[in-house]
Motif scaffolding. Structure first.
Motif, short mmCIF file in Angstrom:
data_model
loop_
_atom_site.label_atom_id
_atom_site.label_comp_id
_atom_site.label_asym_id
_atom_site.label_seq_id
_atom_site.Cartn_x
_atom_site.Cartn_y
_atom_site.Cartn_z
N HIS A 1 39.64 46.60 31.54
CA HIS A 1 40.31 45.87 30.47
C HIS A 1 39.44 44.72 29.94
O HIS A 1 39.60 44.30 28.79
CB HIS A 1 41.65 45.32 30.96
N VAL A 2 38.51 44.24 30.77
CA VAL A 2 37.57 43.22 30.31
C VAL A 2 36.54 43.85 29.39
O VAL A 2 36.20 43.32 28.33
CB VAL A 2 36.88 42.53 31.51
N LEU A 3 36.06 45.03 29.77
CA LEU A 3 35.04 45.71 28.97
C LEU A 3 35.56 46.11 27.59
O LEU A 3 34.82 46.10 26.62
CB LEU A 3 34.53 46.94 29.71
N THR A 4 36.85 46.47 27.53
CA THR A 4 37.42 46.86 26.23
C THR A 4 37.83 45.67 25.39
O THR A 4 38.19 45.82 24.22
CB THR A 4 38.66 47.76 26.44
N GLY A 5 37.77 44.47 25.98
CA GLY A 5 38.15 43.27 25.25
C GLY A 5 39.63 42.97 25.27
O GLY A 5 40.09 42.01 24.64
N GLU A 6 40.41 43.78 26.02
CA GLU A 6 41.85 43.56 26.09
C GLU A 6 42.19 42.31 26.90
O GLU A 6 43.21 41.64 26.63
CB GLU A 6 42.54 44.78 26.72
N LYS A 7 41.39 42.03 27.90
CA LYS A 7 41.64 40.89 28.79
C LYS A 7 40.34 40.14 29.05
O LYS A 7 39.26 40.71 28.95
CB LYS A 7 42.24 41.36 30.13
N THR A 8 40.47 38.88 29.41
CA THR A 8 39.31 38.13 29.88
C THR A 8 39.18 38.35 31.38
O THR A 8 40.11 38.84 32.04
CB THR A 8 39.46 36.63 29.61
N LEU A 9 38.03 37.99 31.92
CA LEU A 9 37.84 38.12 33.36
C LEU A 9 38.87 37.29 34.12
O LEU A 9 39.44 37.74 35.12
CB LEU A 9 36.41 37.70 33.75
N ASP A 10 39.14 36.08 33.65
CA ASP A 10 40.16 35.23 34.27
C ASP A 10 41.50 35.93 34.37
O ASP A 10 42.23 35.77 35.35
CB ASP A 10 40.33 33.94 33.47
N GLU A 11 41.82 36.71 33.34
CA GLU A 11 43.15 37.32 33.27
C GLU A 11 43.33 38.51 34.21
O GLU A 11 44.46 38.89 34.52
CB GLU A 11 43.45 37.74 31.83
N VAL A 12 42.23 39.14 34.64
CA VAL A 12 42.39 40.30 35.53
C VAL A 12 42.26 39.93 37.01
O VAL A 12 42.64 40.71 37.88
CB VAL A 12 41.36 41.41 35.19
N ILE A 13 41.74 38.74 37.31
CA ILE A 13 41.55 38.34 38.71
C ILE A 13 42.90 38.07 39.37
O ILE A 13 43.79 37.44 38.79
CB ILE A 13 40.66 37.08 38.79
N VAL A 14 43.06 38.57 40.58
CA VAL A 14 44.27 38.31 41.37
C VAL A 14 43.87 37.67 42.69
O VAL A 14 42.75 37.86 43.18
CB VAL A 14 45.07 39.61 41.64
N THR A 15 44.79 36.91 43.26
CA THR A 15 44.55 36.31 44.58
C THR A 15 45.24 37.17 45.63
O THR A 15 46.46 37.39 45.55
CB THR A 15 45.08 34.87 44.65
N THR A 16 44.51 37.66 46.60
CA THR A 16 45.11 38.48 47.65
C THR A 16 45.83 37.58 48.66
O THR A 16 45.64 36.37 48.68
CB THR A 16 44.04 39.30 48.39
N LYS A 17 46.63 38.20 49.50
CA LYS A 17 47.36 37.44 50.52
C LYS A 17 46.42 36.74 51.49
O LYS A 17 46.81 35.79 52.17
CB LYS A 17 48.33 38.37 51.26
N GLN A 18 45.17 37.23 51.56
CA GLN A 18 44.18 36.61 52.45
C GLN A 18 43.51 35.40 51.81
O GLN A 18 42.73 34.71 52.45
CB GLN A 18 43.10 37.64 52.83
N GLY A 19 43.78 35.17 50.52
CA GLY A 19 43.18 34.05 49.82
C GLY A 19 41.91 34.39 49.08
O GLY A 19 41.26 33.52 48.50
N VAL A 20 41.54 35.67 49.08
CA VAL A 20 40.35 36.12 48.36
C VAL A 20 40.71 36.32 46.89
O VAL A 20 41.75 36.87 46.56
CB VAL A 20 39.81 37.44 48.95
#
Length: 274
Positions: A64-83
């Motif tokens: 979705h970042v490559l197609t321009g639909e989302k920014t990198l910030d918008e696709v990043i998620v925080t896992t339960k481990q904190g990563v």
């Protein structure tokens, strides 16, 4: 380690089945447990599975970042481990065959991130496809995961050969995985390093081997890291040892002149008074 700017580690293997993603996700969690701000990019773009292994739900991914639909910030998620996870795409053929321009766009997208990052772990696809090599060239250190099997050893050598001779990359480390113990891990490194020295004129470094451990498979079935699932296991001990060894490595210097993750941040960090 006194981290001046993000340290970027590429994790690769000559062939599938060596446990590359298992090493990448557990290394990321182990570094996180040491108090670092850790980001994990799933760069296995055609068959991404890091989010599954960490039990994370990611509605969007790097496609979705490559197609321009989302920014990198918008696709990043925080896992339960904190990563902080940059999810890859799974089952998209186009994502498995990106060209150099698309890879460069993906790497440069990290320049826009403002959040603090100590370590970025990049889990690339197995083999020597152009996307794999370009991602590894954009990292500062390169970890090659290998098992003590003839085909795995031969393919790991092939990957090291291409990186060292065709791309003139250094900072290559061998991570023996699923070995019977420290002695087997060191022997495997010594054998492969001797061949690399003899035929390529390069040395591959050793930090830590990972012992074969049934708890790793059980943790994957529970969609979590072995670090959480079985902290007292042999594999967890070894991943903690690997994270500690990385922490004791000298911080890599500034931008290399190649395309690199966080290159703009490195340039700013190298400027006096910044």
């Amino acid at each position: 380690m006194d981290l001046k700017f993000p340290q970027v580690i590429g994790v690769a293997s000559g062939k599938g089945g060596a446990g590359k993603t298992t090493v990448a996700i557990n290394l990321a969690v182990a570094l996180c447990m040491r108090g670092h701000k850790v980001m994990l990019m799933d760069g296995d773009l055609g068959m991404a599975n890091a989010q599954i292994a960490l039990g994370a739900h990611a509605p969007f991914n790097i496609s979705h970042v490559l197609t321009g639909e989302k920014t990198l910030d918008e696709v990043i998620v925080t896992t339960k481990q904190g990563v902080r996870l940059v999810p890859g795409a799974s089952g998209l053929r186009d994502m498995a065959a990106l060209d150099s321009f698309q890879i460069a766009s993906m790497v440069r997208a990290f320049d826009s991130l403002e959040e603090p990052v100590d370590y970025l772990v990049v889990d690339v696809a197995a083999g020597i496809a152009p996307a794999v090599l370009e991602f590894m060239a954009a990292c500062q250190r390169r970890f090659v995961v290998v098992c003590n099997q003839p085909s795995s050893i031969a393919d790991a050598y092939g990957l090291i050969k291409v990186m060292a001779t065709e791309q003139s990359l250094d900072e290559i480390y061998l991570i023996p995985n699923m070995v019977s113990g420290v002695q087997e891990g060191r022997q495997l490194h010594r054998r492969l390093n001797d061949v690399c020295n003899r035929f390529l004129g390069v040395s591959v470094k050793f930090l830590q081997s990972i012992e074969a451990d049934e708890m790793v498979l059980q943790s994957l079935r529970k969609y979590t890291s072995v670090m959480e699932f079985a902290p007292g296991s042999a594999a967890s001990r070894d991943f903690r040892g690997l994270a500690e060894a990385i922490d004791h490595l000298p911080s890599t210097d500034g931008p290399s002149g190649r395309m690199q993750f966080f290159s703009e941040r490195m340039l700013r960090a190298d400027q006096p008074g910044k």
